[in-house]
Write a protein that holds these residues in place. Structure first.
Motif, short mmCIF file in Angstrom:
data_model
loop_
_atom_site.label_atom_id
_atom_site.label_comp_id
_atom_site.label_asym_id
_atom_site.label_seq_id
_atom_site.Cartn_x
_atom_site.Cartn_y
_atom_site.Cartn_z
N ASP A 52 0.83 -1.16 0.18
CA ASP A 52 -0.10 0.14 0.02
C ASP A 52 0.84 1.35 0.15
O ASP A 52 0.76 2.17 -0.93
CB ASP A 52 -1.03 -0.05 1.30
CG ASP A 52 -2.07 -0.94 1.25
OD1 ASP A 52 -2.82 -1.10 0.12
OD2 ASP A 52 -1.95 -1.81 2.31
N SER A 56 1.15 4.09 -2.90
CA SER A 56 0.90 5.28 -2.43
C SER A 56 1.91 6.31 -2.93
O SER A 56 1.83 7.46 -3.50
CB SER A 56 0.61 5.62 -1.02
OG SER A 56 -0.53 5.13 -0.59
N SER A 59 2.14 6.50 -6.72
CA SER A 59 0.95 7.17 -7.40
C SER A 59 0.99 8.60 -7.14
O SER A 59 0.48 9.32 -8.10
CB SER A 59 -0.37 6.46 -6.83
OG SER A 59 -1.42 7.13 -7.47
N ASN A 60 1.50 9.02 -6.00
CA ASN A 60 1.45 10.41 -5.75
C ASN A 60 2.51 11.22 -6.26
O ASN A 60 2.56 12.34 -6.61
CB ASN A 60 1.80 10.55 -4.28
CG ASN A 60 1.69 11.91 -3.52
OD1 ASN A 60 0.62 12.67 -4.07
ND2 ASN A 60 2.57 12.27 -2.83
N PHE A 192 -4.87 8.26 5.01
CA PHE A 192 -4.22 7.46 3.74
C PHE A 192 -4.39 6.07 3.97
O PHE A 192 -4.07 5.31 2.97
CB PHE A 192 -2.50 7.98 3.91
CG PHE A 192 -2.29 9.07 3.56
CD1 PHE A 192 -2.16 9.51 2.09
CD2 PHE A 192 -2.33 10.28 4.38
CE1 PHE A 192 -1.71 10.67 1.59
CE2 PHE A 192 -1.90 11.53 3.90
CZ PHE A 192 -1.64 11.72 2.32
N TYR A 195 -6.79 4.88 0.99
CA TYR A 195 -6.45 5.33 -0.40
C TYR A 195 -6.20 4.06 -1.06
O TYR A 195 -5.58 3.97 -2.07
CB TYR A 195 -5.37 6.38 -0.23
CG TYR A 195 -6.12 7.77 -0.36
CD1 TYR A 195 -6.60 8.36 -1.66
CD2 TYR A 195 -5.95 8.48 0.70
CE1 TYR A 195 -7.20 9.54 -1.59
CE2 TYR A 195 -6.73 9.94 0.99
CZ TYR A 195 -7.13 10.47 -0.26
OH TYR A 195 -7.65 11.80 -0.56
N ARG A 196 -6.24 3.26 -0.23
CA ARG A 196 -5.59 1.51 -0.93
C ARG A 196 -6.02 1.24 -2.37
O ARG A 196 -5.19 1.54 -3.16
CB ARG A 196 -6.15 0.39 0.11
CG ARG A 196 -5.94 -0.86 -0.78
CD ARG A 196 -6.39 -2.23 0.15
NE ARG A 196 -5.24 -2.39 0.76
CZ ARG A 196 -5.06 -3.41 1.77
NH1 ARG A 196 -6.18 -4.17 1.90
NH2 ARG A 196 -4.23 -3.86 2.44
N SER A 199 -5.18 4.43 -4.63
CA SER A 199 -3.57 4.57 -5.13
C SER A 199 -3.06 3.15 -6.21
O SER A 199 -2.43 3.45 -7.20
CB SER A 199 -2.60 3.95 -3.86
OG SER A 199 -2.71 4.91 -2.80
N ILE A 257 2.05 8.84 5.18
CA ILE A 257 1.84 7.57 4.62
C ILE A 257 2.58 6.52 5.40
O ILE A 257 2.15 5.39 5.81
CB ILE A 257 2.81 7.63 3.44
CG1 ILE A 257 2.05 8.36 2.20
CG2 ILE A 257 2.85 5.92 2.78
CD1 ILE A 257 2.56 8.38 0.85
N PHE A 330 -4.48 13.42 -1.99
CA PHE A 330 -3.19 13.00 -1.26
C PHE A 330 -2.49 14.37 -0.77
O PHE A 330 -2.07 14.34 0.18
CB PHE A 330 -2.09 12.34 -2.31
CG PHE A 330 -2.15 10.82 -2.26
CD1 PHE A 330 -1.62 10.10 -1.31
CD2 PHE A 330 -2.62 10.27 -3.35
CE1 PHE A 330 -1.90 8.68 -1.21
CE2 PHE A 330 -2.74 8.80 -3.40
CZ PHE A 330 -2.03 8.17 -2.20
#
Length: 477
Positions: A52, A56, A59-60, A192, A195-196, A199, A257, A330
């Motif tokens: 995860d 995250s 992706s961010n 956060f 956001y699984r 992400s 995170i 995010f």
């Protein structure tokens, strides 16, 4: 003496392990609660694993900036663009590692004091406060919040810029109003942990877009009379360089995170692994688009604007819009946490109450996106003035200050890494990061990016209704 030191280290270790076990149990308990549908809900909604965290971070790290990197290549030239991506990628991974070390140090010390973090999200400014005092807290809070504020602004600007290439019946300012309202729904995502699935989907969307850009540019071929003259001016060179510094400065949310992980100690090299994957997206796409269009990119900050309209491009635009919505969340979630703590609702369990309390945070973001709709140049300005301090200079300086004494180094929760097992070596690297980013990133980059930014204001004005709206292809009319 030796046995006493071993006993102290064992005690620190036990506290840390106990804290991590407590967090794991707490996560498992949350997942076990609820109705019969909680199994699927937990799978989609509660994320705290190493995977995860990787999704995250990756992706961010790369969202709308993917579309501006070809623009940066036109300012830098091909060779400098590739070299600086690799350089700032590893520099960003190093400072993300430092942030993770300082988080573990802070948490370990607090656990020795039997401090509870139940229903509390630890943030970067609190780490600085606990390790170095209120002066560092104030600096960290100011830079972090300002950067995340403008990071959210940039995502909103990017939404309006991208959708225009599918539907130009509305101007970009109107699209900004619409997407501002859509992005405001992120107030309902608690943390956060939740956001699984987003992400995972976000990274898939960015991956598609990156390889679409690469394939579409190669299939299109070089435009007639293409030139690759960059770099031609210092102001353009340093503007492009600071956009790449901004690209790999997405770890302002590292602490949040980590705090969402069940075992935060495992984070140390996650950001580096995420960066290595991001290289496979950013380098091929920027190289291919710059090869195809060359100096035309100097007046087209968004790579979509030069590619012909097709179903593939429309799909890429839509997927980037969704991903920018996720990235807005995010960037904005840490701001929500700060605001919750200010007004005293952070520890409440009511999602509705927290969502209502968060809404005022979205309003200034919405307003700033309408004032400064300069997609591309604003990235460089934010990179030079905010990212340089937030995620490069402050973490490196804070690490040096935290472990400046022999006793602090001896009792450190995390020793120097195996690839650099010397405290002296770490100080040398940290000093280099501070000096390089201060001079090149903030100094030269600040001058160049602000010069370019002011030029955009003079050309298009504040509150520009439709920034760079004249499309190069008849299909956009």
């Amino acid at each position: 003496m030796l046995s006493q030191r071993q006993a102290e280290e064992a005690m620190v270790s036990s506290f840390t392990d106990a804290g991590e076990r407590g967090r794991a149990v707490e996560g498992e308990e949350k997942e076990r609660t609820g109705d019969s549908g909680s199994g699927l809900k937990s799978f989609l909604w509660h994320g705290g694993s190493v995977y995860d965290a990787w999704f995250s971070c990756a992706s961010n790290q790369v969202a709308q900036v993917l579309l501006t990197l070809p623009y940066s290549f036109s300012q830098l030239g091909m060779l400098s663009g590739i070299i600086l991506q690799i350089f700032y990628g590893f520099l960003g991974s190093w400072t993300a590692y430092l942030i993770s070390v300082l988080y573990v140090e802070y948490r370990t010390r607090k656990q020795k004091e039997n401090h509870s973090f139940k229903n509390h999200v630890i943030q970067w400014f609190e780490v600085l406060d606990g390790l170095l005092g209120t002066y560092w807290k104030a600096i960290g809070l100011a830079f972090n919040c300002t950067f995340l504020l403008f990071g959210s602004v940039i995502q909103l600007i990017a939404c309006a810029s991208n959708i225009y290439y599918i539907n130009d019946h509305l101007d970009k300012r109107t699209w900004t109003y619409i997407f501002g309202a859509c992005c405001a729904t992120t107030v309902f995502v608690p943390s956060f942990h939740n956001y699984r699935v987003w992400s995972f989907l976000g990274l898939g969307m960015t991956t598609y877009t990156a390889w679409y850009l690469t394939a579409a540019a190669l299939a299109h071929g070089q435009v007639e009379g293409v030139t690759h003259s960059g770099p031609t001016k210092l102001v353009l060179y340093f503007t492009g360089a600071t956009n790449i510094l901004y690209t790999f400065g997405g770890h302002a949310v590292t602490v949040e995170i980590m705090d969402a992980m069940w075992k935060p100690r495992k984070f140390k090299y996650i950001y580096l692994l995420a960066t290595l994957y991001v290289f496979t997206l950013t380098i091929p796409s920027a190289t291919a688009v710059y090869w195809a269009f060359g100096d035309q990119l100097l007046t087209h900050a968004n790579a979509f604007s030069l590619l012909p309209r097709s179903g593939w491009r429309d799909a890429a635009v839509i997927l980037m819009l969704i991903h920018q919505f996720i990235t807005f969340g995010f960037a904005c979630t840490p701001l929500y946490f700060v605001w919750e703590k200010v007004i005293g609702v952070h520890h409440t369990k009511s999602i509705i109450l927290r969502a209502l309390a968060r809404l005022p945070v979205v309003i200034p973001i919405w307003f700033l996106a309408i004032i400064f709709p300069f997609f591309g140049p604003i990235n460089s300005a934010v990179g030079a003035l905010l990212v340089s301090f937030t995620v490069y200079i402050i973490p490196a300086a804070a690490h040096m200050a935290t472990y400046r004494s022999a006793s602090a180094r001896q009792d450190a929760a995390e020793k120097p890494p195996s690839f650099l097992p010397s405290w002296t070596g770490m100080y040398v690297v940290n000093a280099f990061v501070v000096c390089w980013v201060l001079v090149v990133g903030f100094g030269c980059g600040g001058w160049a990016s602000m010069t370019n930014f002011i030029k955009q204001v003079d050309t298009f004005g504040l509150f520009a209704k439709c920034y760079q709206c004249k499309p190069p292809s008849p299909s956009h009319h």
